[in-house]
Structure formats: C-alpha cells, structure tokens
Design a protein around this motif. Structure first.
Motif, PDB file in Angstrom:
ATOM      1  N   SER A  67     -83.100  23.473  17.319  1.00  0.00           N
ATOM      2  CA  SER A  67     -81.792  23.506  16.669  1.00  0.00           C
ATOM      3  C   SER A  67     -80.681  23.340  17.694  1.00  0.00           C
ATOM      4  O   SER A  67     -80.918  23.364  18.909  1.00  0.00           O
ATOM      5  N   LYS A 109     -90.774  18.800  15.214  1.00  0.00           N
ATOM      6  CA  LYS A 109     -90.126  19.939  14.557  1.00  0.00           C
ATOM      7  C   LYS A 109     -88.746  20.222  15.158  1.00  0.00           C
ATOM      8  O   LYS A 109     -88.180  21.292  14.947  1.00  0.00           O
ATOM      9  N   CYS A 112     -83.564  20.647  13.670  1.00  0.00           N
ATOM     10  CA  CYS A 112     -83.559  21.481  12.463  1.00  0.00           C
ATOM     11  C   CYS A 112     -82.407  22.484  12.521  1.00  0.00           C
ATOM     12  O   CYS A 112     -81.727  22.620  13.533  1.00  0.00           O
ATOM     13  N   PRO A 121     -84.838  20.182   8.224  1.00  0.00           N
ATOM     14  CA  PRO A 121     -84.162  19.321   9.191  1.00  0.00           C
ATOM     15  C   PRO A 121     -82.653  19.257   8.956  1.00  0.00           C
ATOM     16  O   PRO A 121     -82.170  19.477   7.838  1.00  0.00           O
ATOM     17  N   TYR A 143     -89.327  16.172   6.284  1.00  0.00           N
ATOM     18  CA  TYR A 143     -88.960  15.921   7.679  1.00  0.00           C
ATOM     19  C   TYR A 143     -88.928  14.420   7.953  1.00  0.00           C
ATOM     20  O   TYR A 143     -89.702  13.660   7.372  1.00  0.00           O
TER      21      TYR A 143
END
Length: 365
Positions: A67, A109, A112, A121, A143
């Motif tokens: 993130s 991953k 996000c 996401p 995603y």
C-alpha cells in the motif's frame, strides 16, 4: 529445562529469551519512510521484554509495497528514517534485545489499500501502480493481472534485495528476515499456484526456488555480519498448492543457503485456501520444519497465552514463539508471561514500580 525465558543463540546472534515480536504491517509510512507512529511503536516493542523484534514487512522497491503506507528501504530517506526510529528504540530497549527487519516485495499483491480501508486493489483514482509476479496470473478476479518478470527483471530484484540489506545494516539492524510467505513475491515463485513459468524459474521445486535462493545468497553476501532468516508459508492450504512436505524442502534449501532460522507461517497465496484456524493452529508446521530440516524455528499464529507459549517451547515443538496481535493488545505481554512462569524480568527503572502488578494479577486470575 528450556522455557520462554531461556536464552538462545541463532546464527551467532545471542537472544535473551524465546519471545519474538512478529513483523506486523502498520500502513503508516511516508513513501516507505518510518513515521512518528513507527518511532513510538518500535520504542514500545523495545520496552516489552521480548528478546527478538522483527520490524514489519519492508519493501525493496517502491512498486513492491502493498500500500501507499508500507515501509521500504529503497531510498536514502527510508534509511535515515529507519535509523532515527531504531536508534530511539535501542536507547530504551531491555538489555540484549535484538532488532531485525523483514525485507520483502509484494509482487502481485501490491498496489492495494491500507489494512483498515476497503479491501482490495487501489482504484484508478487512488494512484495505483503496475504489479509484477512469477507469472501473469492475478491473485483473484478483482486484482489486476501482473506482468511476468523477465530474467533481467529477476536479476534486478535480486540486486534490490541486496541493496536494501546493506541499508538495513547501515541503519543498525541486528538481523534480516526474508519474507517468503503469505502470497508475496518470493512465495509467488515458490508456489505452483502462482508460478506457471516454463523457464529455469518454473516447473520443479528446485526451479521455483531459484529466485528466492538467489535473493538469500545475495543478501548473505551483501551483509556477512548480519544473521539472516526467513518467514515461509509451509503450506498453501489448497489442493495442488505447496504441501507441508514441500514446505520442509523449502526450509532445507534456505538452510543450505546459510539462513539461520525459519518463521513457520502458512497460506496467503490463494483465496481458495481452507485454513483450520484456532489457537496455535500453525505450531505443527513449525514442528515439522524443525524435525525435517534441522533448523531453528519460530512458531506463530494465535499464540496469546503464556502457558500455551511456554508449552510449545518446552516440549521442543519450536525454538521460539512469535507474537502478533497479542503484543499489540498487551505491549507488556512478556511481563505477564514472566509472572505466570515465576521469572524475574529486568525492566527499565522508570517502569520498575509497576513490575509487581502482573504477579498480583496472575495470582488473582
């Protein structure tokens, strides 16, 4: 008899007890740089009495962050901020406390939202970025599809891990943990669920380990003075995914590469996983790795009671226990454990007037 407060030496690093603080994302960094939140958090960890503190998942490049709020060690600013917070934590730490950082890359991953925000996401209006992985396979239907890394891209990432390790050493960390679990990039290469490559980095487990082992070797070479370990997902909890038997082989390979310990977690690489969650639900994985690979292990996952933790170590199922939510809820958890087990725990003189209270509370429980 070995218990939670027995000292241990791992990879030449002396640790005063068997209690570890597990790496836990705080989603509070500024372009990868530790903030005032981290300053207080690391100082709180330092005064807890835990012998081994692993700082949260810290990414080796900007696009490797989960993130916008994730930690990094990819810039001079990141390094300076980490040093500031770590220096403060060390000044108030209990004697012998060891600090490490978990180096990582989120792979598919990444990009996000923060942990407490709406999951998933980043949207088009939230400054997202392209993601990469072993193969062009999204984590799930919500995603974006990641770009499969080229061999040149893989080699560049190996260099990023080594560069971040050098930054960690300059910042003052005692050890490095490689994040090879929970569906992040190293795990994405290891797991057959996310690695469908047909080159030297895909197919057999030996090939799927090629990139993670290159990272391990590069980090060891970059910082020969630091102890290096890894957190792995021992199993994917999905049919056709990584099995416990393969997880043990992963630990063996890391041991052969010179890593000193394995933190034994699981899952995180597929929304189809079926995890039989409950108190200590991953301890059998640590036990399997300890016996099968002959390497020191940390057990982690819903371990929050002192007697439970002590039994895990005392019975030889794991060498250490790592606390996550328990240490967030009770930053003095080791004090409570000491009271429950009849140990005297050295505390800062500023806090000593309260050291008797956990014993009182334990006797009244």
């Amino acid at each position: 008899m070995t218990d939670l407060f027995s000292p241990i030496t791992i990879g030449g690093l002396e640790i005063p007890n068997r209690i570890a603080v597990a790496p836990m994302c705080q989603y509070s960094a500024n372009d990868g740089s530790a903030s005032d939140w981290h300053l207080q958090q690391w100082m709180t960890y330092a005064m807890s009495g835990a012998g081994m503190i692993t700082i949260e998942m810290t990414d080796v490049e900007r696009r490797g962050r989960i993130s916008h709020g994730c930690m990094g060690l990819y810039s001079d600013a990141n390094e300076d901020a980490a040093r500031r917070a770590l220096d403060a934590a060390k000044r108030v730490a209990a004697p012998g406390t060891r600090f490490g950082v978990q180096l990582a890359h989120a792979g598919r991953k990444a990009s996000c939202r923060r942990g407490w925000e709406r999951s998933g996401p980043l949207g088009a209006d939230e400054d997202p970025w392209p993601t990469v992985s072993a193969s062009a396979l999204p984590f799930n239907a919500n995603y974006p599809t990641p770009q499969a890394l080229t061999e040149a891209g893989i080699e560049k990432l190996v260099e990023h891990f080594a560069a971040s390790a050098r930054r960690a050493e300059r910042a003052g960390f005692d050890f490095i943990e490689l994040h090879s679990a929970h569906g992040y990039l190293l795990h994405q290469f290891i797991s057959p669920l996310s690695n469908h490559r047909e080159d030297a980095y895909g197919g057999s487990l030996e090939n799927r380990l090629r990139f993670p082992l290159a990272v391990a070797n590069a980090v060891k070479e970059a910082v020969p003075g630091l102890m290096v370990g890894a957190r792995i997902s021992v199993t994917d909890w999905v049919d056709g995914g990584l099995s416990v038997e393969e997880g043990v082989e992963v630990a063996k390979a890391y041991k052969a590469a010179g890593l000193a310990y394995i933190c034994c977690s699981s899952g995180g690489n597929s929304p189809l996983q079926k995890i039989p969650s409950g108190p200590g639900y991953q301890v059998h994985l640590a036990e399997a790795v300890r016996k099968g690979a002959g390497i020191p292990v940390r057990a982690v996952g819903m371990i929050d009671e002192p007697l439970q933790a002590n039994q895990i170590v005392g019975s030889g199922r794991a060498d250490m226990v790592a606390l996550g939510r328990a240490i967030l809820a009770d930053p003095r958890w080791p004090w409570r454990a000491a009271a429950a087990l009849g140990h005297e725990l050295a505390v800062a003189p500023q806090l000593a007037r309260a050291a008797h209270l956990p014993r009182k509370w334990e006797q009244a429980a």
